[in-house]
Design an enzyme around this catalytic site. Structure first.
Site, PDB file in Angstrom:
ATOM      1  N   HIS A   1       0.843  -1.204   0.000  1.00  0.00           N
ATOM      2  CA  HIS A   1       0.000   0.000   0.000  1.00  0.00           C
ATOM      3  C   HIS A   1       0.879   1.256   0.000  1.00  0.00           C
ATOM      4  O   HIS A   1       0.623   2.219  -0.717  1.00  0.00           O
ATOM      5  CB  HIS A   1      -0.894   0.050   1.249  1.00  0.00           C
ATOM      6  CG  HIS A   1      -1.931  -1.031   1.335  1.00  0.00           C
ATOM      7  ND1 HIS A   1      -2.107  -1.808   2.454  1.00  0.00           N
ATOM      8  CD2 HIS A   1      -2.866  -1.452   0.439  1.00  0.00           C
ATOM      9  CE1 HIS A   1      -3.098  -2.659   2.250  1.00  0.00           C
ATOM     10  NE2 HIS A   1      -3.572  -2.468   1.030  1.00  0.00           N
TER      11      HIS A   1
ATOM     12  N   LYS B   1     -17.879  -6.925   7.055  1.00  0.00           N
ATOM     13  CA  LYS B   1     -16.596  -7.614   7.161  1.00  0.00           C
ATOM     14  C   LYS B   1     -15.970  -7.284   8.512  1.00  0.00           C
ATOM     15  O   LYS B   1     -15.828  -6.108   8.854  1.00  0.00           O
ATOM     16  CB  LYS B   1     -15.691  -7.094   6.031  1.00  0.00           C
ATOM     17  CG  LYS B   1     -14.672  -8.091   5.517  1.00  0.00           C
ATOM     18  CD  LYS B   1     -14.129  -7.564   4.189  1.00  0.00           C
ATOM     19  CE  LYS B   1     -12.671  -7.884   4.002  1.00  0.00           C
ATOM     20  NZ  LYS B   1     -12.105  -7.265   2.794  1.00  0.00           N
TER      21      LYS B   1
ATOM     22  N   ARG C   1      -1.240  -6.315  -8.151  1.00  0.00           N
ATOM     23  CA  ARG C   1      -0.048  -7.077  -7.751  1.00  0.00           C
ATOM     24  C   ARG C   1       0.321  -8.133  -8.774  1.00  0.00           C
ATOM     25  O   ARG C   1       1.472  -8.300  -9.122  1.00  0.00           O
ATOM     26  CB  ARG C   1      -0.295  -7.774  -6.406  1.00  0.00           C
ATOM     27  CG  ARG C   1      -0.196  -6.839  -5.241  1.00  0.00           C
ATOM     28  CD  ARG C   1      -0.705  -7.483  -4.015  1.00  0.00           C
ATOM     29  NE  ARG C   1      -2.089  -7.906  -4.201  1.00  0.00           N
ATOM     30  CZ  ARG C   1      -2.925  -8.178  -3.237  1.00  0.00           C
ATOM     31  NH1 ARG C   1      -2.533  -8.129  -2.002  1.00  0.00           N
ATOM     32  NH2 ARG C   1      -4.165  -8.530  -3.497  1.00  0.00           N
TER      33      ARG C   1
ATOM     34  N   SER D   1      -2.820  -7.730   2.980  1.00  0.00           N
ATOM     35  CA  SER D   1      -3.199  -7.592   4.389  1.00  0.00           C
ATOM     36  C   SER D   1      -3.516  -8.961   4.986  1.00  0.00           C
ATOM     37  O   SER D   1      -3.161  -9.245   6.135  1.00  0.00           O
ATOM     38  CB  SER D   1      -4.427  -6.682   4.518  1.00  0.00           C
ATOM     39  OG  SER D   1      -4.139  -5.399   4.032  1.00  0.00           O
TER      40      SER D   1
HETATM   41  O1  PNS Z   1      -8.616  -3.349   0.140  1.00  0.00           O
HETATM   42  P1  PNS Z   1      -9.815  -3.986  -0.529  1.00  0.00           P
HETATM   43  O2  PNS Z   1     -10.695  -4.657   0.498  1.00  0.00           O
HETATM   44  O3  PNS Z   1      -9.426  -4.901  -1.653  1.00  0.00           O
HETATM   45  O4  PNS Z   1     -10.640  -2.776  -1.194  1.00  0.00           O
HETATM   46  C1  PNS Z   1     -11.878  -3.003  -1.850  1.00  0.00           C
HETATM   47  C2  PNS Z   1     -12.711  -1.714  -1.847  1.00  0.00           C
HETATM   48  C3  PNS Z   1     -12.843  -1.203  -0.439  1.00  0.00           C
HETATM   49  C4  PNS Z   1     -12.002  -0.676  -2.701  1.00  0.00           C
HETATM   50  C5  PNS Z   1     -14.102  -2.006  -2.496  1.00  0.00           C
HETATM   51  O5  PNS Z   1     -14.595  -3.196  -1.940  1.00  0.00           O
HETATM   52  C6  PNS Z   1     -15.114  -0.895  -2.228  1.00  0.00           C
HETATM   53  O6  PNS Z   1     -14.889   0.272  -2.482  1.00  0.00           O
HETATM   54  N1  PNS Z   1     -16.271  -1.264  -1.733  1.00  0.00           N
HETATM   55  C7  PNS Z   1     -17.328  -0.306  -1.431  1.00  0.00           C
HETATM   56  C8  PNS Z   1     -18.642  -0.759  -2.037  1.00  0.00           C
HETATM   57  C9  PNS Z   1     -18.652  -0.529  -3.542  1.00  0.00           C
HETATM   58  O7  PNS Z   1     -18.486   0.572  -4.020  1.00  0.00           O
HETATM   59  N2  PNS Z   1     -18.865  -1.610  -4.302  1.00  0.00           N
HETATM   60  C10 PNS Z   1     -18.938  -1.522  -5.759  1.00  0.00           C
HETATM   61  C11 PNS Z   1     -17.621  -1.858  -6.425  1.00  0.00           C
HETATM   62  S1  PNS Z   1     -17.353  -3.590  -6.283  1.00  0.00           S
END
Ligand code: PNS
Length: 164
Positions: free
Chosen positions: A17, A41, A90, A128
């Site tokens: 990150h 979560k 990645r 993570s």
């Molecule tokens: O670090 P992560 O968990 O891979 O990040 C994922 C994240 C937080 C960027 C994504 O899950 C998110 O923004 N979720 C919020 C809900 C949303 O907008 N969903 C529609 C896109 S899948």
């Protein structure tokens, strides 16, 4: 090059990150590192802890801000008047899900663009979840996370084992 939002769970922040934050801070005039508050979560670190760890890391950048959001990412991006989402890639295994998220986000708001940065290959295996897994078994994670985060993880595990 304008303004971008770097979203994620950051539970916890890893050196991968950090690499994206560092490189994106050089490309964009203003970068918001936005932490998702996801009630579905269960996280190891609370929102306050994740924001605190990120703030201690981005302190050195004048153009980087830490914030959090709930709900849809594109709504947050629009609310902040930004139009670019920056994500780290990645490996090819990340691609499918990231591609799907980018397409969903574009469907939800066609004014929001997702851009990808390839993670430094030193961190291509770091996530993570891997950090939590290794730390949970007492493995050495010092090269995987920033020093402040290492300390917070140590404290968290010490606290948990005291509670057992
Ligand atoms: O670090 P992560 O968990 O891979 O990040 C994922 C994240 C937080 C960027 C994504 O899950 C998110 O923004 N979720 C919020 C809900 C949303 O907008 N969903 C529609 C896109 S899948």
């Amino acid at each position: 090059m304008g303004k971008a939002v770097y979203p994620g769970s950051f539970d916890p922040v890893t050196n991968g990150h950090l690499d994206i934050i560092d490189r994106a801070s050089k490309v964009f005039e203003h970068l918001i590192v936005a932490v998702l508050e996801n009630p579905r979560k269960s996280a190891m670190f609370s929102m306050d802890e994740r924001v605190k760890m990120l703030n201690s890391i981005v302190d050195q950048y004048d153009n980087v801000e830490v914030d959090f959001y709930e709900g849809l990412l594109v709504e947050y991006v629009q609310k902040r008047n930004f139009s670019i989402i920056i994500k780290g890639l990645r490996a090819i295994s990340d691609f499918e899900f990231e591609f799907q998220m980018a397409l969903v986000n574009r469907k939800l708001n066609r004014n929001v663009e997702t851009m990808f940065m390839m993670t430094n290959n030193m961190y291509s295996f770091v996530s993570s979840s891997i950090v939590k897994e290794v730390a949970g078994y007492g493995g050495d994670i010092r090269d995987l996370v920033p020093p402040q985060v290492y300390q917070m993880i140590r404290e968290k595990f010490a606290l948990n084992s005291r509670n057992v």
